[in-house]
Write an enzyme that holds these catalytic residues in place. Sequence first.
Site, PDB file in Angstrom:
ATOM      1  N   ASN A 188      67.118  42.901  71.097  1.00 24.06           N
ATOM      2  CA  ASN A 188      66.722  42.571  69.725  1.00 24.06           C
ATOM      3  C   ASN A 188      65.989  43.780  69.150  1.00 24.06           C
ATOM      4  O   ASN A 188      64.850  44.036  69.501  1.00 24.06           O
ATOM      5  CB  ASN A 188      65.808  41.330  69.763  1.00 24.06           C
ATOM      6  N   LYS A 247      65.029  44.282  66.132  1.00 27.26           N
ATOM      7  CA  LYS A 247      64.062  43.969  65.056  1.00 27.26           C
ATOM      8  C   LYS A 247      64.232  44.956  63.891  1.00 27.26           C
ATOM      9  O   LYS A 247      65.346  45.329  63.565  1.00 27.26           O
ATOM     10  CB  LYS A 247      62.643  43.958  65.633  1.00 27.26           C
ATOM     11  N   HIS A 297      63.644  32.778  65.835  1.00 30.07           N
ATOM     12  CA  HIS A 297      62.806  33.768  66.520  1.00 30.07           C
ATOM     13  C   HIS A 297      61.355  33.576  66.080  1.00 30.07           C
ATOM     14  O   HIS A 297      61.086  33.274  64.915  1.00 30.07           O
ATOM     15  CB  HIS A 297      63.285  35.190  66.205  1.00 30.07           C
ATOM     16  N   GLU A 316      59.049  35.507  65.295  1.00 33.53           N
ATOM     17  CA  GLU A 316      58.583  36.288  64.141  1.00 33.53           C
ATOM     18  C   GLU A 316      59.049  35.664  62.838  1.00 33.53           C
ATOM     19  O   GLU A 316      58.364  35.738  61.814  1.00 33.53           O
ATOM     20  CB  GLU A 316      59.035  37.752  64.286  1.00 33.53           C
ATOM     21  N   GLU A 342      60.943  31.957  74.616  1.00 37.58           N
ATOM     22  CA  GLU A 342      60.106  33.134  74.356  1.00 37.58           C
ATOM     23  C   GLU A 342      58.694  32.686  74.011  1.00 37.58           C
ATOM     24  O   GLU A 342      58.413  32.341  72.852  1.00 37.58           O
ATOM     25  CB  GLU A 342      60.668  33.928  73.176  1.00 37.58           C
ATOM     26  N   GLY A 349      56.021  41.184  72.534  1.00 33.85           N
ATOM     27  CA  GLY A 349      55.477  42.429  72.009  1.00 33.85           C
ATOM     28  C   GLY A 349      54.049  42.718  72.458  1.00 33.85           C
ATOM     29  O   GLY A 349      53.399  43.619  71.946  1.00 33.85           O
ATOM     30  N   SER A 387      58.198  40.564  76.549  1.00 39.57           N
ATOM     31  CA  SER A 387      57.743  41.686  77.379  1.00 39.57           C
ATOM     32  C   SER A 387      58.564  41.878  78.648  1.00 39.57           C
ATOM     33  O   SER A 387      58.026  42.223  79.697  1.00 39.57           O
ATOM     34  CB  SER A 387      56.254  41.544  77.700  1.00 39.57           C
TER      35      SER A 387
HETATM   36  P1  PGA Z   1      59.474  42.014  73.405  1.00 39.38           P
HETATM   37  O1  PGA Z   1      60.229  41.114  72.288  1.00 39.38           O
HETATM   38  O2  PGA Z   1      60.462  42.274  74.499  1.00 39.38           O
HETATM   39  O3  PGA Z   1      59.084  43.276  72.656  1.00 39.38           O
HETATM   40  O4  PGA Z   1      58.302  41.226  73.871  1.00 39.38           O
HETATM   41  C1  PGA Z   1      61.044  40.053  72.674  1.00 39.38           C
HETATM   42  C2  PGA Z   1      61.622  39.386  71.443  1.00 39.38           C
HETATM   43  O5  PGA Z   1      60.974  39.344  70.402  1.00 39.38           O
HETATM   44  O6  PGA Z   1      62.755  38.873  71.466  1.00 39.38           O
END
Ligand code: PGA
Length: 251
Positions: free
Chosen positions: A8, A10, A97, A99, A170, A176, A215
């Site tokens: 992903n 982003k 997601h 976010e 998640e 993140g 992560s």
């Molecule tokens: P990350 O993001 O690996 O940077 O924690 C995962 C995601 O948002 O799908």
Amino acid sequence: MKQLMAANWKMYKTRDEAVQVANALVNLVQDKLTSNREVLILPPFTALNAVSKALAAVDDFHVGGQDFYPESEGAFTGEVSPGMLQDAGARYALTGHSERRHILGESDEFVGRKTTYGLANGLSVILCVGERIEERRAGHVEAVLARQMETGLASMPPNTPAEKIVLAYEPVWAIGTGEVAGLEEILQAHAFVRKKLQLLCPAIANEIRILYGGSVKPDNASAIMALDNVDGVLVGGASLNAESFSKIVLA
Ligand code: PGA
């Protein structure tokens, strides 16, 4: 069903940067990718078509959108439809997601509407679910996952094949942050997601892929992939670099 190793990206990468990383990734993994795995790249909309063209001839590499609006067209400024995503080369898309839920304010109901619409209009949909840290501390992980899955899958089109719907667990606090969930926490959450799928869509529940995200890094990917009910990963930060993501894909 093949394990799904998803990147992903982003809101990162211009078209040139995206194509460069996609090509570098193919070079690093193509000969070593086992037959039980496939790779998915979710670039920003602006780079989707360029990445899709770069990967067109590569087996087991797919491209997807990070989001879409649940209409075919219309006066929805700033939005794109599932048809437009597919026209640009996407086969998959994310819904829910964290976010989009927590920064853009998407409700469970809207996520459910999008999931239904995407599935009914040709996309394979990855529905993301996961609790916030305060919900975990309060002991509400299963209640949150149950609610997000019930509303997310409330009107799944009848006869949706198992390969077209993917779940991604998640935990919001692990996205993140560099703070990966413990293996036991992942195991428990994935077992719960599987159990809930068995109630919501018994005919296909055991075939549906459940990804872990939050992560994931080269050094923790193989332990996570070895867990029961983990059928792939959804990777943000560590997928932006071809070398790092290649190690995850091959973990
Ligand atoms: P990350 O993001 O690996 O940077 O924690 C995962 C995601 O948002 O799908």
